[in-house]
Design an enzyme around this catalytic site. Structure first.
Site, PDB file in Angstrom:
ATOM      1  N   ASP A  58      32.343  -1.418  29.469  1.00 59.60           N
ATOM      2  CA  ASP A  58      33.867  -1.572  29.153  1.00 59.60           C
ATOM      3  C   ASP A  58      34.564  -1.614  30.392  1.00 59.60           C
ATOM      4  O   ASP A  58      34.241  -0.969  31.458  1.00 59.60           O
ATOM      5  CB  ASP A  58      34.340  -0.751  28.048  1.00 59.60           C
ATOM      6  CG  ASP A  58      33.969   0.856  28.446  1.00 59.60           C
ATOM      7  OD1 ASP A  58      33.485   1.225  29.642  1.00 59.60           O
ATOM      8  OD2 ASP A  58      33.871   1.589  27.583  1.00 59.60           O
TER       9      ASP A  58
ATOM     10  N   ASN B  79      35.865  10.809  19.074  1.00 65.39           N
ATOM     11  CA  ASN B  79      36.046  10.107  17.694  1.00 65.39           C
ATOM     12  C   ASN B  79      34.785   9.389  17.527  1.00 65.39           C
ATOM     13  O   ASN B  79      34.706   8.769  16.313  1.00 65.39           O
ATOM     14  CB  ASN B  79      37.371   9.305  17.615  1.00 65.39           C
ATOM     15  CG  ASN B  79      37.046   8.187  18.570  1.00 65.39           C
ATOM     16  OD1 ASN B  79      36.166   7.960  19.278  1.00 65.39           O
ATOM     17  ND2 ASN B  79      38.361   7.379  18.560  1.00 65.39           N
TER      18      ASN B  79
ATOM     19  N   HIS C 106      33.305   7.035  19.382  1.00 71.02           N
ATOM     20  CA  HIS C 106      33.110   5.588  19.993  1.00 71.02           C
ATOM     21  C   HIS C 106      32.019   5.762  20.974  1.00 71.02           C
ATOM     22  O   HIS C 106      31.803   6.665  21.476  1.00 71.02           O
ATOM     23  CB  HIS C 106      34.609   5.309  20.290  1.00 71.02           C
ATOM     24  CG  HIS C 106      35.145   5.688  21.835  1.00 71.02           C
ATOM     25  ND1 HIS C 106      36.313   5.945  22.099  1.00 71.02           N
ATOM     26  CD2 HIS C 106      34.271   6.159  22.860  1.00 71.02           C
ATOM     27  CE1 HIS C 106      36.647   6.311  23.026  1.00 71.02           C
ATOM     28  NE2 HIS C 106      35.222   6.805  23.617  1.00 71.02           N
TER      29      HIS C 106
ATOM     30  N   GLU D  48      35.732   1.637  18.861  1.00 70.15           N
ATOM     31  CA  GLU D  48      36.449   2.531  18.129  1.00 70.15           C
ATOM     32  C   GLU D  48      36.189   2.482  16.668  1.00 70.15           C
ATOM     33  O   GLU D  48      35.666   1.666  15.929  1.00 70.15           O
ATOM     34  CB  GLU D  48      37.831   2.328  18.362  1.00 70.15           C
ATOM     35  CG  GLU D  48      38.250   2.462  19.757  1.00 70.15           C
ATOM     36  CD  GLU D  48      38.702   3.730  20.298  1.00 70.15           C
ATOM     37  OE1 GLU D  48      37.958   4.748  19.849  1.00 70.15           O
ATOM     38  OE2 GLU D  48      39.992   4.178  20.547  1.00 70.15           O
TER      39      GLU D  48
HETATM   40  C1  GLP Z   1      35.768   6.906  27.602  1.00 68.06           C
HETATM   41  C2  GLP Z   1      34.580   5.620  27.638  1.00 68.06           C
HETATM   42  C3  GLP Z   1      33.408   5.820  27.202  1.00 68.06           C
HETATM   43  C4  GLP Z   1      33.029   7.327  27.401  1.00 68.06           C
HETATM   44  C5  GLP Z   1      33.951   8.309  26.587  1.00 68.06           C
HETATM   45  C6  GLP Z   1      33.523   9.616  26.888  1.00 68.06           C
HETATM   46  O1  GLP Z   1      36.939   6.371  26.929  1.00 68.06           O
HETATM   47  N1  GLP Z   1      35.071   4.340  27.235  1.00 68.06           N
HETATM   48  O2  GLP Z   1      32.367   4.975  27.534  1.00 68.06           O
HETATM   49  O3  GLP Z   1      31.772   7.472  26.898  1.00 68.06           O
HETATM   50  O4  GLP Z   1      35.131   7.801  26.774  1.00 68.06           O
HETATM   51  O5  GLP Z   1      34.130  10.106  28.151  1.00 68.06           O
HETATM   52  P1  GLP Z   1      33.805  11.725  28.829  1.00 68.06           P
HETATM   53  O6  GLP Z   1      32.447  11.343  29.210  1.00 68.06           O
HETATM   54  O7  GLP Z   1      34.772  11.597  29.810  1.00 68.06           O
HETATM   55  O8  GLP Z   1      33.993  12.666  27.734  1.00 68.06           O
END
Ligand code: GLP
Length: 243
Positions: A68, A137, A139, A144
């Site tokens: 992404d 959440n 995702h 989302e």
């Molecule tokens: C972000 C990314 C995801 C990631 C998630 C968790 O928004 N788009 O790909 O897996 O949130 O992030 P973190 O590893 O900092 O908890």
């Protein structure tokens, strides 16, 4: 099949995660990697760089596709996922930057750019290993919770809680982009193997829901239960509600 690996500290987490990626590249130097951003994989990427420096792994023939990117952030923006990947991994190993792909957050026509990303992914063939984190959440990538999920790469409006969670990387929540481009659920599930990584107590509930709860588009990570080969790498805290 779900294979849960529970480790007891960050070092083990990073070693095991990097070991899975390095093992793939050793057996298949031309592997196609699906890569993720967020704080969770940072240490895994650092350990991969160490393995590269020790001559234990090469990315010279590998390709990568990131999950992404934020819409509106140029590649050189400090919080763009392109810059994250360059700084946390690509600039320190022998991967050819031409073989690394991150959705283009500044495309004049993001919908068209998303379709092109889908085509590029399809042309490349099957992703061999898709790395994933998980949002609080549920995702995955930036898919989302919603009434409907998209199959392929698409533009998505970020939820308020996602923007709030990611505000820690920006000066304020107002600077967090409102939209992103993300691989869709079908693109993710097409991967030969998935490595889902989670650390910390704040992920324990959502991880248990994702892996053991009923399938629902309101928790996109539950769809991972339909994949035949998922490895879940967790620390004690994140895995606290998994048996
Ligand atoms: C972000 C990314 C995801 C990631 C998630 C968790 O928004 N788009 O790909 O897996 O949130 O992030 P973190 O590893 O900092 O908890």
């Amino acid at each position: 099949m779900l294979n849960i690996i529970k480790v007891s500290n960050d070092q083990q987490f990073n070693e095991v995660g990097a070991g899975i990626i390095a093992g793939l590249l050793q057996s298949n130097p031309r592997a196609i990697l699906g890569l993720a951003t967020g704080s969770t994989p940072v240490g895994v990427y650092s350990h991969l760089i160490e393995l590269y420096k020790q001559g234990l792994v090469s990315f010279a023939k590998a390709q990568s596709f990131n999950l992404d990117e934020y819409i509106g952030l140029a590649a050189d923006h400090p919080e763009s996922y392109r810059r994250f990947m360059n700084e946390k991994l690509f600039n320190h190993v022998d991967i050819d930057l031409m073989n690394t792909h991150v959705p283009d957050g500044t495309a004049a026509d993001p919908e068209k750019a998303a379709q092109e990303y889908t085509r590029m992914l399809e042309d490349a063939g099957q992703v061999d290993l898709q790395l994933l984190g998980i949002g609080h959440n549920g995702h995955i990538g930036f898919n989302e919770p919603a009434d409907e999920l998209q199959a392929n790469t698409h533009v998505v409006e970020l939820k308020k809680d996602t923007r709030a969670a990611n505000a820690r990387f920006f000066n304020s929540i107002d600077e967090v982009p409102t939209h992103a481009m993300t691989m869709g659920i079908a693109s993710i599930l097409k991967s030969r193997q998935i490595l889902l990584m989670a650390r910390g107590a704040s992920k324990a509930d959502i991880l248990a829901r994702a892996l053991t709860g009923p399938l629902t588009t309101q928790c996109p990570a539950t769809l991972l239960q339909t994949h035949p080969n998922v490895v879940v790498l967790v620390d004690e805290a994140a895995g606290g509600r998994l048996s």
